[in-house]
Design an enzyme around this catalytic site. Structure first.
Site, PDB file in Angstrom:
ATOM      1  N   GLY A 291       0.833  -1.195   0.000  1.00 14.92           N
ATOM      2  CA  GLY A 291       0.000   0.000   0.000  1.00 14.92           C
ATOM      3  C   GLY A 291       0.866   1.242   0.000  1.00 14.92           C
ATOM      4  O   GLY A 291       1.977   1.222  -0.533  1.00 14.92           O
TER       5      GLY A 291
ATOM      6  N   VAL B 230       0.669   4.801   5.445  1.00 12.75           N
ATOM      7  CA  VAL B 230       0.188   3.674   6.256  1.00 12.75           C
ATOM      8  C   VAL B 230       1.349   2.724   6.581  1.00 12.75           C
ATOM      9  O   VAL B 230       1.401   2.137   7.662  1.00 12.75           O
ATOM     10  CB  VAL B 230      -0.979   2.942   5.547  1.00 12.75           C
TER      11      VAL B 230
ATOM     12  N   GLU C 119       5.640  -3.296   0.620  1.00 14.77           N
ATOM     13  CA  GLU C 119       5.552  -3.150  -0.841  1.00 14.77           C
ATOM     14  C   GLU C 119       4.821  -1.849  -1.113  1.00 14.77           C
ATOM     15  O   GLU C 119       3.593  -1.785  -1.008  1.00 14.77           O
ATOM     16  CB  GLU C 119       4.789  -4.348  -1.439  1.00 14.77           C
TER      17      GLU C 119
ATOM     18  N   CYS D 286       1.058   0.123  -9.171  1.00 13.28           N
ATOM     19  CA  CYS D 286       2.192   0.658  -8.405  1.00 13.28           C
ATOM     20  C   CYS D 286       3.418   0.886  -9.272  1.00 13.28           C
ATOM     21  O   CYS D 286       4.192   1.797  -9.014  1.00 13.28           O
ATOM     22  CB  CYS D 286       2.520  -0.275  -7.249  1.00 13.28           C
TER      23      CYS D 286
HETATM   24  P1  NAD Z   1      -5.496   0.816   0.582  1.00 14.73           P
HETATM   25  O1  NAD Z   1      -6.135   2.109   0.934  1.00 14.73           O
HETATM   26  O2  NAD Z   1      -6.345  -0.312   0.125  1.00 14.73           O
HETATM   27  O3  NAD Z   1      -4.640   0.386   1.838  1.00 14.73           O
HETATM   28  C1  NAD Z   1      -3.902  -0.818   1.871  1.00 14.73           C
HETATM   29  C2  NAD Z   1      -4.300  -1.610   3.097  1.00 14.73           C
HETATM   30  O4  NAD Z   1      -3.952  -0.893   4.269  1.00 14.73           O
HETATM   31  C3  NAD Z   1      -5.794  -1.902   3.184  1.00 14.73           C
HETATM   32  O5  NAD Z   1      -5.964  -3.259   3.532  1.00 14.73           O
HETATM   33  C4  NAD Z   1      -6.268  -0.964   4.252  1.00 14.73           C
HETATM   34  O6  NAD Z   1      -7.374  -1.462   4.967  1.00 14.73           O
HETATM   35  C5  NAD Z   1      -5.060  -0.871   5.157  1.00 14.73           C
HETATM   36  N1  NAD Z   1      -5.010   0.379   5.897  1.00 14.73           N
HETATM   37  C6  NAD Z   1      -5.353   1.611   5.446  1.00 14.73           C
HETATM   38  N2  NAD Z   1      -5.144   2.526   6.413  1.00 14.73           N
HETATM   39  C7  NAD Z   1      -4.666   1.861   7.489  1.00 14.73           C
HETATM   40  C8  NAD Z   1      -4.242   2.245   8.792  1.00 14.73           C
HETATM   41  N3  NAD Z   1      -4.273   3.521   9.188  1.00 14.73           N
HETATM   42  N4  NAD Z   1      -3.784   1.296   9.628  1.00 14.73           N
HETATM   43  C9  NAD Z   1      -3.715   0.019   9.239  1.00 14.73           C
HETATM   44  N5  NAD Z   1      -4.111  -0.414   8.018  1.00 14.73           N
HETATM   45  C10 NAD Z   1      -4.573   0.484   7.159  1.00 14.73           C
HETATM   46  O7  NAD Z   1      -4.427   0.992  -0.561  1.00 14.73           O
HETATM   47  P2  NAD Z   1      -3.510   2.223  -0.892  1.00 14.73           P
HETATM   48  O8  NAD Z   1      -2.514   2.434   0.189  1.00 14.73           O
HETATM   49  O9  NAD Z   1      -4.307   3.360  -1.387  1.00 14.73           O
HETATM   50  O10 NAD Z   1      -2.761   1.576  -2.147  1.00 14.73           O
HETATM   51  C11 NAD Z   1      -2.190   2.333  -3.114  1.00 14.73           C
HETATM   52  C12 NAD Z   1      -0.706   2.470  -2.863  1.00 14.73           C
HETATM   53  O11 NAD Z   1      -0.131   1.188  -2.797  1.00 14.73           O
HETATM   54  C13 NAD Z   1       0.035   3.184  -3.957  1.00 14.73           C
HETATM   55  O12 NAD Z   1       1.014   4.016  -3.394  1.00 14.73           O
HETATM   56  C14 NAD Z   1       0.701   2.071  -4.732  1.00 14.73           C
HETATM   57  O13 NAD Z   1       1.845   2.451  -5.427  1.00 14.73           O
HETATM   58  C15 NAD Z   1       0.982   1.105  -3.652  1.00 14.73           C
HETATM   59  N6  NAD Z   1       1.046  -0.237  -4.182  1.00 14.73           N
HETATM   60  C16 NAD Z   1       2.224  -0.901  -4.119  1.00 14.73           C
HETATM   61  C17 NAD Z   1       2.306  -2.158  -4.665  1.00 14.73           C
HETATM   62  C18 NAD Z   1       3.571  -2.934  -4.620  1.00 14.73           C
HETATM   63  O14 NAD Z   1       3.476  -4.147  -4.826  1.00 14.73           O
HETATM   64  N7  NAD Z   1       4.725  -2.343  -4.363  1.00 14.73           N
HETATM   65  C19 NAD Z   1       1.188  -2.741  -5.258  1.00 14.73           C
HETATM   66  C20 NAD Z   1       0.012  -2.030  -5.270  1.00 14.73           C
HETATM   67  C21 NAD Z   1      -0.057  -0.782  -4.729  1.00 14.73           C
END
Ligand code: NAD
Length: 476
Positions: free
Chosen positions: A203, A207, A225, A259
């Site tokens: 994510g 976070v 990741e 990502c």
């Molecule tokens: P998201 O909002 O779905 O969050 C990811 C997870 O974190 C979810 O399961 C969510 O419930 C949990 N979460 C959110 N806030 C939280 C908190 N305060 N405490 C604990 N858990 C919490 O996804 P996102 O972060 O918007 O994803 C997008 C980002 O992820 C982009 O920056 C993207 O580049 C990155 N990403 C990276 C990869 C990789 O493999 N490197 C893949 C996909 C996305």
């Protein structure tokens, strides 16, 4: 106890209240030794394989419901991607899991030395919404292959896929070893209170800091990741038509919500206009006169992200430049068409955050060296792309920049080679997975020396007389 904690039929409070008992159950399963035999692990992986194959229509439906993904895109980047990963793991697991013999120095003879791959124990996987199936089940494959018990917490922002996984995973995988906990922040917070043997989080970086801080309380190792602004460098000698096609393909996959998507382009000034012309041509070729009619463009996940993306457009801030190609958008449909921006100020909002949408700033630079400086002045990205016909230029860019991964004369595809570990560096992430790297991420390499009981030379024990000292020094 139910083997799925589902937010669709339980309140947040009910889910949260069950977390400690659930983790206790998974730890007991691990302690029982059930997950250690190779055959058990292979059986679970075959279960995941069947789950993906037998429900292919449902996966396509839920991915369309959450993100408007086309059937082909959903198959290629989610189900088929995972099936290839499972296939590779099934074929290689025995080899990866086998203790590896290493040399034993003369001073330790007679003896033998091995590296054992131990499962870590009970691990937590927290997944995001953009590839909601791939990024949930992908880490699960590695965690199971390594012999762990697992909680998977899918993203609440892809609710249809989350619900499908919560229902189907327990039907195909041992529910005493793998549990899906649906929910949002309160559920994640409750999970993070527990002591895990590893946490893999995918994510955003904000976070990730919450996750890392929670993990630090128990000194739990993490794999993070994350994302960032992945640059593309287009040199004057690049095949501009090919570069435009491959950049736009990567930018538009999942409507830019990828990502490793190319986030912005640094193009040598003398070919800037010709490259932008090629991008315009490609957009027409891919999506026709009216991209909103194309079935091949996914939708923005929600209105909050749509509004965020609108703030990165020129109409929100002059520094975001000018629209050179596209720019169509429709909030009610959560649609944004392919949009190329030129004359962008490097300090503009669109250049400050990961775009994560179908907007592509193109910035002219005087040289490849200037492009390298531009990249090195910013956070280390998850991916870096270079287009050139000169191996020297390609190598120079690879040698003089740092990124999680890189791809030469293409975008995004580096992720789909399971022989390449996938992960970031610095702010774009820590650790890696995919293929064998997934297995090692969820294993502990335990060093073991087995000494023979036949010889026990007194020279190794006190009192260390001068003669003994001479012998020991010679052996060392
Ligand atoms: P998201 O909002 O779905 O969050 C990811 C997870 O974190 C979810 O399961 C969510 O419930 C949990 N979460 C959110 N806030 C939280 C908190 N305060 N405490 C604990 N858990 C919490 O996804 P996102 O972060 O918007 O994803 C997008 C980002 O992820 C982009 O920056 C993207 O580049 C990155 N990403 C990276 C990869 C990789 O493999 N490197 C893949 C996909 C996305």
């Amino acid at each position: 106890m139910t083997q799925t904690l589902s937010s669709s039929n339980q309140s947040t409070e009910e889910v949260v209240a069950q977390v400690p008992a659930l983790v206790k159950m998974l730890k007991a399963t691990f302690r029982s030794g059930k997950t250690r035999p190779l055959e058990w692990r292979l059986e679970q992986l075959r279960g995941l394989q069947s789950m993906l194959k037998e429900n292919s229509e449902e996966w396509a439906e839920v991915l369309h419901a959450d993100l408007g993904k086309s059937g082909l895109e959903a198959a290629l980047t989610e189900t088929q991607f995972l099936l290839a990963e499972i296939d590779m793991t099934l074929k290689n697991l025995e080899k990866w899991a086998k203790p590896r013999k290493v040399s034993t120095p003369i001073a330790l003879q007679p003896g033998k030395s091995f590296i054992h791959q131990d499962p870590l124990g009970t691990v937590l996987v927290i997944a995001p919404w953009n590839y909601p199936l791939q990024l949930s089940v992908g880490p699960l494959i590695g965690a199971i292959a390594a012999g762990n018990t697992v909680v998977l917490k899918p993203s609440e922002l892809a609710p249809a896929t989350s619900a499908a996984m919560a229902r189907l995973i327990p039907q195909y995988v041992d529910p005493e070893a793998v549990v899906v906990v649906e929910g949002a922040i309160p559920e994640s917070v409750a999970l993070l209170e527990e002591q895990w043997d590893h946490i893999l989080y995918t994510g955003n970086g904000v976070v990730a800091r919450v996750i890392a801080a929670a993990a630090a309380r128990h000194l739990t190792p993490t794999t993070l990741e994350l994302g960032g602004k992945s640059p593309v460098i287009v040199a004057s000698d690049a095949n501009l038509g090919l570069a435009a096609r491959r950049v736009m393909f990567g930018r538009m996959m999942n409507a830019g919500q990828t990502c490793v998507a190319p986030d912005y382009v640094l193009v040598e000034r003398d070919v800037h206009d010709a490259f932008v012309d090629q991008l315009a041509k490609v957009v027409g070729d891919f999506y026709g006169e009216n991209p909103q009619d194309s079935a091949d463009i996914a939708r923005i996940v929600n209105e909050r992200h749509f509004d965020r993306l609108m703030r990165l457009m020129p109409e929100a801030d002059d520094r975001n430049g000018k629209v050179a190609v596209g720019g169509a958008h429709d909030r009610a449909a959560r649609f944004i068409g392919p949009t190329v921006l030129v004359d962008v100020d490097p300090e503009a909002p669109v250049m400050q955050e990961e775009i994560f949408g179908p907007i592509l700033p193109v910035i002219a630079v005087d040289s490849v060296d200037d492009a390298i400086d531009f990249v090195n002045d910013r956070d280390k990205p998850l991916a870096l792309y270079v287009f050139s016909q000169s191996a020297e230029t390609e190598d120079k860019v690879l040698d003089q920049t740092s990124s999680g991964g890189a791809c030469v004369n293409a975008t995004v595809f580096q992720v789909s080679n399971p022989f390449l570990p996938f992960g970031g560096v610095g702010p774009s992430g820590q650790g890696a997975y995919h293929g064998e790297a997934s297995f090692t991420t969820f294993s502990h390499a335990k060093s073991v020396l087995r000494r023979s009981q036949l010889l026990d030379p007194g020279v190794l024990y006190p009192p260390f007389t001068p003669t003994k000292q001479t012998i020991i020094k010679k052996l060392m």
